[in-house]
Write an enzyme that holds these catalytic residues in place. Structure first.
Site, PDB file in Angstrom:
ATOM      1  N   GLU A  15      -4.392  -5.251  11.211  1.00 38.95           N
ATOM      2  CA  GLU A  15      -3.388  -4.187  11.280  1.00 38.95           C
ATOM      3  C   GLU A  15      -3.548  -3.425  12.586  1.00 38.95           C
ATOM      4  O   GLU A  15      -4.340  -2.453  12.648  1.00 38.95           O
ATOM      5  CB  GLU A  15      -3.576  -3.216  10.113  1.00 38.95           C
ATOM      6  CG  GLU A  15      -3.393  -3.851   8.753  1.00 38.95           C
ATOM      7  CD  GLU A  15      -2.941  -2.816   7.742  1.00 38.95           C
ATOM      8  OE1 GLU A  15      -1.879  -3.030   7.151  1.00 38.95           O
ATOM      9  OE2 GLU A  15      -3.620  -1.791   7.567  1.00 38.95           O
TER      10      GLU A  15
ATOM     11  N   GLY B  97       3.053  -1.095   4.257  1.00 39.79           N
ATOM     12  CA  GLY B  97       3.010   0.329   3.917  1.00 39.79           C
ATOM     13  C   GLY B  97       4.389   0.842   3.547  1.00 39.79           C
ATOM     14  O   GLY B  97       4.853   0.697   2.416  1.00 39.79           O
ATOM     15  N   GLY B  98       5.088   1.392   4.528  1.00 41.39           N
ATOM     16  CA  GLY B  98       6.371   2.058   4.290  1.00 41.39           C
ATOM     17  C   GLY B  98       7.354   1.243   3.471  1.00 41.39           C
ATOM     18  O   GLY B  98       7.967   1.757   2.524  1.00 41.39           O
TER      19      GLY B  98
ATOM     20  N   HIS C  72      -9.137   0.668   5.813  1.00 41.85           N
ATOM     21  CA  HIS C  72      -7.811   0.933   6.390  1.00 41.85           C
ATOM     22  C   HIS C  72      -7.986   1.861   7.599  1.00 41.85           C
ATOM     23  O   HIS C  72      -8.845   2.748   7.580  1.00 41.85           O
ATOM     24  CB  HIS C  72      -6.905   1.579   5.333  1.00 41.85           C
ATOM     25  CG  HIS C  72      -5.480   1.632   5.760  1.00 41.85           C
ATOM     26  ND1 HIS C  72      -5.017   2.579   6.645  1.00 41.85           N
ATOM     27  CD2 HIS C  72      -4.419   0.839   5.464  1.00 41.85           C
ATOM     28  CE1 HIS C  72      -3.727   2.370   6.871  1.00 41.85           C
ATOM     29  NE2 HIS C  72      -3.337   1.316   6.158  1.00 41.85           N
TER      30      HIS C  72
ATOM     31  N   ASN D 100       0.851  -1.194   0.000  1.00 40.11           N
ATOM     32  CA  ASN D 100       0.000   0.000   0.000  1.00 40.11           C
ATOM     33  C   ASN D 100       0.884   1.241   0.000  1.00 40.11           C
ATOM     34  O   ASN D 100       1.498   1.563   1.006  1.00 40.11           O
ATOM     35  CB  ASN D 100      -0.884  -0.046   1.262  1.00 40.11           C
ATOM     36  CG  ASN D 100      -1.669   1.232   1.466  1.00 40.11           C
ATOM     37  OD1 ASN D 100      -1.817   2.049   0.556  1.00 40.11           O
ATOM     38  ND2 ASN D 100      -2.189   1.416   2.675  1.00 40.11           N
ATOM     39  N   TRP D 101       0.927   1.901  -1.136  1.00 44.63           N
ATOM     40  CA  TRP D 101       1.805   3.077  -1.268  1.00 44.63           C
ATOM     41  C   TRP D 101       1.237   4.301  -0.549  1.00 44.63           C
ATOM     42  O   TRP D 101       1.929   5.306  -0.421  1.00 44.63           O
ATOM     43  CB  TRP D 101       2.006   3.437  -2.740  1.00 44.63           C
ATOM     44  CG  TRP D 101       2.674   2.404  -3.588  1.00 44.63           C
ATOM     45  CD1 TRP D 101       3.045   1.127  -3.224  1.00 44.63           C
ATOM     46  CD2 TRP D 101       3.058   2.548  -4.957  1.00 44.63           C
ATOM     47  NE1 TRP D 101       3.623   0.481  -4.296  1.00 44.63           N
ATOM     48  CE2 TRP D 101       3.646   1.332  -5.374  1.00 44.63           C
ATOM     49  CE3 TRP D 101       2.949   3.591  -5.884  1.00 44.63           C
ATOM     50  CZ2 TRP D 101       4.128   1.130  -6.662  1.00 44.63           C
ATOM     51  CZ3 TRP D 101       3.426   3.395  -7.178  1.00 44.63           C
ATOM     52  CH2 TRP D 101       4.014   2.177  -7.556  1.00 44.63           C
ATOM     53  N   LYS D 102      -0.010   4.270  -0.182  1.00 41.84           N
ATOM     54  CA  LYS D 102      -0.686   5.427   0.434  1.00 41.84           C
ATOM     55  C   LYS D 102      -0.537   6.664  -0.482  1.00 41.84           C
ATOM     56  O   LYS D 102      -0.464   6.517  -1.696  1.00 41.84           O
ATOM     57  CB  LYS D 102      -0.152   5.692   1.839  1.00 41.84           C
ATOM     58  CG  LYS D 102      -0.139   4.438   2.705  1.00 41.84           C
ATOM     59  CD  LYS D 102       0.090   4.730   4.148  1.00 41.84           C
ATOM     60  CE  LYS D 102       0.310   3.436   4.889  1.00 41.84           C
ATOM     61  NZ  LYS D 102       0.328   3.595   6.321  1.00 41.84           N
TER      62      LYS D 102
ATOM     63  N   GLY E  33       3.191   2.204  10.630  1.00 45.38           N
ATOM     64  CA  GLY E  33       4.062   3.352  10.389  1.00 45.38           C
ATOM     65  C   GLY E  33       4.868   3.789  11.604  1.00 45.38           C
ATOM     66  O   GLY E  33       5.460   4.855  11.605  1.00 45.38           O
TER      67      GLY E  33
ATOM     68  N   SER F 133       4.307  -2.197  10.166  1.00 42.87           N
ATOM     69  CA  SER F 133       5.773  -2.171  10.179  1.00 42.87           C
ATOM     70  C   SER F 133       6.403  -3.507   9.771  1.00 42.87           C
ATOM     71  O   SER F 133       7.401  -3.938  10.355  1.00 42.87           O
ATOM     72  CB  SER F 133       6.287  -1.717  11.558  1.00 42.87           C
ATOM     73  OG  SER F 133       5.847  -0.405  11.831  1.00 42.87           O
TER      74      SER F 133
ATOM     75  N   GLU G 259      -6.465   4.357   8.532  1.00 40.86           N
ATOM     76  CA  GLU G 259      -6.369   5.792   8.222  1.00 40.86           C
ATOM     77  C   GLU G 259      -7.696   6.315   7.667  1.00 40.86           C
ATOM     78  O   GLU G 259      -8.065   7.464   7.898  1.00 40.86           O
ATOM     79  CB  GLU G 259      -5.201   6.032   7.245  1.00 40.86           C
ATOM     80  CG  GLU G 259      -3.860   5.830   7.950  1.00 40.86           C
ATOM     81  CD  GLU G 259      -2.727   5.352   7.060  1.00 40.86           C
ATOM     82  OE1 GLU G 259      -2.826   5.427   5.831  1.00 40.86           O
ATOM     83  OE2 GLU G 259      -1.728   4.877   7.634  1.00 40.86           O
TER      84      GLU G 259
HETATM   85  C1  PEP Z   1      -0.340   0.025   6.263  1.00 32.39           C
HETATM   86  O1  PEP Z   1      -0.458   1.191   5.936  1.00 32.39           O
HETATM   87  O2  PEP Z   1      -1.245  -0.762   5.983  1.00 32.39           O
HETATM   88  C2  PEP Z   1       0.854  -0.382   6.974  1.00 32.39           C
HETATM   89  C3  PEP Z   1       0.864  -1.567   7.504  1.00 32.39           C
HETATM   90  O3  PEP Z   1       1.887   0.527   7.042  1.00 32.39           O
HETATM   91  P1  PEP Z   1       3.383   0.242   7.575  1.00 32.39           P
HETATM   92  O4  PEP Z   1       3.858  -1.029   6.936  1.00 32.39           O
HETATM   93  O5  PEP Z   1       4.174   1.437   7.157  1.00 32.39           O
HETATM   94  O6  PEP Z   1       3.286   0.090   9.066  1.00 32.39           O
END
Ligand code: PEP
Length: 253
Positions: free
Chosen positions: A170, A237-238, A98, A9-11, A176, A216, A100
């Protein structure tokens, strides 16, 4: 056999140039290094969708995802995107719920149930996210909260439909932050979610659903997480913004 999935997920990151470059690098690496039984899902911002679809080309195990969808078919919803639009561009997976979106856009179970329905109606796979905030875990209410989220958004589905859903656990405190759930914490919650599904539907249905861990995930922790019996992959994500890291995560099964 449940599907093994690495979803990135590039957000709200990348521009036209850097996004195309990232997608090209990941696709090249995945094509040459990742086992074909692993499904890799690229989830870029909407404006990359047609470009990334072209770059994916004929690859059989690389899929295109969207980060969100509107719950109505069409109409006066400025700035929104419909399931039909996504499907017509070759999107196969859509992230729904998600944390967010829940936090900043007030999405709740009733709305998410509609989005899941719409994604399924257009023949795509919802990647339904659930997960608790830190204060909820500290109050020992994390099982209740995840139960409420899963039941509220998914348990109106038929057995046939819920089998088409991918779930991503999650924990919000791990997204993040660089803090990952321990393998035991992830396994415990994944087993709990699977049991919820078994109790509502049946064991065979529960056993067929891929449950991803998100929070993460990195090359250094992916292998241990993905070795847990009820963890079927990751929503990343990241680390999905770095082609080498994301590919290494996809190689961690
Ligand atoms: C996400 O946004 O779904 C996520 C898990 O982010 P990250 O890997 O950066 O924690």
């Amino acid at each position: 056999m449940r599907k093994k999935i690495a979803a990135g997920n590039w957000k709200m990151n990348t521009n036209l140039t850097t996004g195309q470059q990232l997608a090209s690098e990941v696709i090249n690496m995945v094509n040459s290094e990742v086992n074909s039984d692993v499904q890799v899902i690229l989830i870029p911002p909407y404006f990359h969708i047609t470009g990334v679809k072209k770059l994916i080309g004929p690859a059989k195990n690389i899929f295109l995802g969207a980060q969100n969808v509107h719950h109505e078919d069409s109409g006066a919803y400025t700035g929104e995107i419909s399931a039909e639009m996504l499907q017509s561009c070759g999107v196969t997976h859509v992230v729904v719920g998600h944390s967010e979106r829940r936090e900043y856009f007030g999405e709740d179970e009733a709305l998410l149930a509609k989005k899941v329905r719409k994604v399924l109606d257009f023949g795509m796979t919802p990647i339904f996210c659930c997960g608790e905030k830190l204060e909820v875990r500290e109050a020992d209410k994390h099982f209740d909260l995840n139960k409420k989220q899963v039941e509220g958004a998914l348990f109106g589905l038929s057995e046939e439909d819920i089998k088409k859903v991918v779930i991503a656990y999650e924990p919000v405190w791990a997204i993040g932050t660089g803090v990952t759930a321990s393998d035991d914490q992830a396994q415990e919650m994944h087993a709990f979610i699977r049991k919820l599904i078994a109790d509502k539907y049946n064991q065979a249905t529960a056993d067929s659903i891929s449950i991803l861990y998100g929070g993460s995930v990195k090359p250094g922790n992916a292998k241990a997480l993905f070795s847990c019996p009820d963890v079927d992959g990751g929503l990343v994500g990241g680390a999905s913004l770095k082609s080498r890291d994301f590919t290494d995560i996809a190689k961690s099964f």
